[in-house]
Design an enzyme around this catalytic site. Sequence first.
Site, PDB file in Angstrom:
ATOM      1  N   ARG A 116       8.665   3.536  11.776  1.00  0.00           N
ATOM      2  CA  ARG A 116       9.773   3.443  10.833  1.00  0.00           C
ATOM      3  C   ARG A 116      11.086   3.009  11.486  1.00  0.00           C
ATOM      4  NH1 ARG A 116       9.218   8.683   7.814  1.00  0.00           N
ATOM      5  NH2 ARG A 116       7.142   7.800   7.678  1.00  0.00           N
ATOM      6  N   SER A 159       5.883   7.654  12.927  1.00  0.00           N
ATOM      7  CA  SER A 159       5.771   6.332  12.332  1.00  0.00           C
ATOM      8  C   SER A 159       6.553   5.273  13.101  1.00  0.00           C
ATOM      9  CB  SER A 159       6.279   6.399  10.887  1.00  0.00           C
ATOM     10  OG  SER A 159       6.407   5.120  10.338  1.00  0.00           O
ATOM     11  N   ASP A 174       3.489  -0.723  11.411  1.00  0.00           N
ATOM     12  CA  ASP A 174       3.021   0.587  11.003  1.00  0.00           C
ATOM     13  C   ASP A 174       2.394   1.228  12.224  1.00  0.00           C
ATOM     14  OD1 ASP A 174       2.262   2.197   8.230  1.00  0.00           O
ATOM     15  OD2 ASP A 174       0.852   2.567   9.874  1.00  0.00           O
ATOM     16  N   ARG A 216      -2.032  12.569  10.144  1.00  0.00           N
ATOM     17  CA  ARG A 216      -0.734  13.156  10.479  1.00  0.00           C
ATOM     18  C   ARG A 216      -0.475  14.338   9.549  1.00  0.00           C
ATOM     19  NH1 ARG A 216       3.118   8.384  11.639  1.00  0.00           N
ATOM     20  NH2 ARG A 216       1.930   8.400  13.573  1.00  0.00           N
ATOM     21  N   ASP A 229       0.792  -1.233   0.000  1.00  0.00           N
ATOM     22  CA  ASP A 229       0.000   0.000   0.000  1.00  0.00           C
ATOM     23  C   ASP A 229       0.828   1.289   0.000  1.00  0.00           C
ATOM     24  OD1 ASP A 229       1.041  -0.049   2.549  1.00  0.00           O
ATOM     25  OD2 ASP A 229      -0.877  -0.029   3.600  1.00  0.00           O
TER      26      ASP A 229
END
Length: 774
Positions: A666, A664, A187, A469, A122
């Site tokens: 991340r 995030s 995520d 966000r 996605d």
Amino acid sequence: LGPMFLVLGEGARRLHVSAAFNAKAKVAMSRFEPGTSISYEKLHENIDIVRKRLNRPLTLSEKIVYGHLDDPVGQDIARGRTYLRLRPDRVAMQDATAQMAMLQFISSGLPKVAVPSTIHCDHLIEAQIGGVEDLKRAKEVNQEVYNFLATAGAKYGVGFWKPGSGIIHQIILENYAYPGVLLIGTDSHTPNGGGLGSICIGVGGADAVDVMAGIPWELKCPNVIGVKLTGSLSGWTSPKDVILKVAGILTVKGGTGAIVEYHGPGVDSISCTGMATICNMGAEIGATTSVFPYNHRMKTYLNKTGRADIAALADEHKDDLVPDKGCKYDHVIEINLSELKPHINGPFTPDLAHPVSEIGAVAEKNGWPLEVKVGLIGSCTNSSYEDMGRAASLAKQALDKGLKCKAAFTVTPGSEQIRATIERDGFSKILRDVGGVVLANACGPCIGQWDRKDVKMGEKNTIVTSYNRNFTSRNDANPATHAFVTSPEIVTALAIAGTLKFDPETDYLTAANGEKFKLEPPNGDELPARDFDPGQDTYQHPPAESGSVMVDVSPTSTRLQLLEPFDKWNGKDLEDLQVLIKVKGKCTTDHISAAGPWLKFRGHLDNISNNMLIGAINIENDAVNKIKNRLTGEYGGVPDVARHYKANGLSWVVVGDDNYGEGSSREHAALEPRHLGGRVILVKSFARIHETNLKKQGMLPLTFADPTDYDKIRPDDKLSIMGLATFAPGKPLKGVVKHGDGSQDIITLNHTFNENQVEWFHAGSALNRMKELQ
């Protein structure tokens, strides 16, 4: 199929499937990976053990979390203090984070994942022209990455949702979330599943690897913030306004270390997907996750998405899926939904809350652009059937009066199922007719995957979105874009009006014939009257036999790179670490490891490390990506200076402010500093996921015992970390700050490492430690 245990998997359609399951439901059942099981019996057993041990009523959050304890009898449980060892039911990964997660899993040497897991494509689809064209281009540009993820999934037993399937969190809600499940996802908006009574937590890829490897997963025992809802939603007020209000109350770090648990009579006025919206954006207050208690709205959603058998089981075990009467929360917020007004938050931070009725005046006072250049609806936060229907109801009113949007307008369906259903039911046509462009079923502009052409870089402008966000440069890479977050309904109204200075509850529009009119409050069905249209089948089930599946990573690839283990700790203190950069103010994971065009390097650690901290503000000169190389005396980009230090054997430290690493999940924001020679990140406070990610990669995330010590460190200082020979939980370390003039400061440095995490540091990373234990 027994009353307590529902087995789903490869043979699900050959086993018991009740008459309530239609053809669509059988397709959904086939999307469960081999070995998937739904057991309320085990959950109940664990809850019983813990309740007797603690001798008190339990919150819903505690029931689900403690219900998944690896050792419910012996686990030390203290909110906000102890680390829990948990057994999650499922892992989900989006394509940007799945690359590094799967590369790490491959490095572990294990043959198959130990729990059901999925990959969702996605993040790598850039919004440019429209859904069909953008998806086609993405498949061509990302062919190498998609092939890697598809073959790695097939090889290691992971389900693969192809590009075009939709956004990970919407797919989870439609297929995998259910009341009482514990799911982790790579995520930060994984908490979306809390709208279906699930505990869904965002983590880094290394955490996902632990769970996929069958290792108990560690989570600091969360506090529980209660949000009591009374009254009921109506008119222009939407579920999004609940979390926009909560964000304004708690701020971007007010939920750190806590689960936000919604309860009270007002819950029943919110749809299941509306609850998901609220839980999704809980990530913006730093919360571990958010959750709602099981109710009839969730049952309806389960039935409509082909999971009637799960709803029936949840009904039987409802007592374990709601909070105990008399349970205690660490903090309680009360919101009367009947009095709640539509909100819009921003710009530049998701906790700057304003009532829509006031935003025009506030914008004028602050010099924010009033003209709305673009309105964007959809995303993982707000792309349900109900969201799209309510937006379309407003668009239809405008069209009936001869109007179209004054602003550009984009629509992002959350999944292929949503896209197909709103196309069938006419919503897409209405939204296109009013001036909208329907984008691909993907994240798109929400994460910066937006090839925006209508303004120049640096041009001051305003956009409004139904996203979650809105950090600086988040959506379009333009630091001058003022992004505001609100509901799809308000986005649509403001896109039609073309200005922030429009309150749809009180202000009038001018029809094509000159007539003044007000928009009627939006309306839309919670779920389609007919069954959902599943659209195209975009799911790849992992094969039973995968011995012949090959996973190729070319040594010359610029997008994928096999991992080399990080070096182990050498047994000595870390002496004379050079301050690489002292960061000023907010430093999110977007600042540390930017997304947007950098997403294409998420599977190549060395290449993506070229974006390390390029968005952080250097306190020495208020510049971004411009720091002084203390070895040469010249200024250069942050990654370039870091590489030069590493090549010359000089390890380094980053100094930062509050809530460092907000945003995030991340993990590249932790991998990159480690790869480029960093050893320590020293800040006033950390965001939860980022702190854990740093630990996983063998870094030392440390905090100032006295936050004012931040001011003692100068950009040209060196820092020594003393006491590592006796590094232990709860024992602070000593920092020796060496200034250029020969003077020193001694400071105390705190950490949150537990015994297992100290072993990660000793081994050089959690992955190294996993290999040692095999």
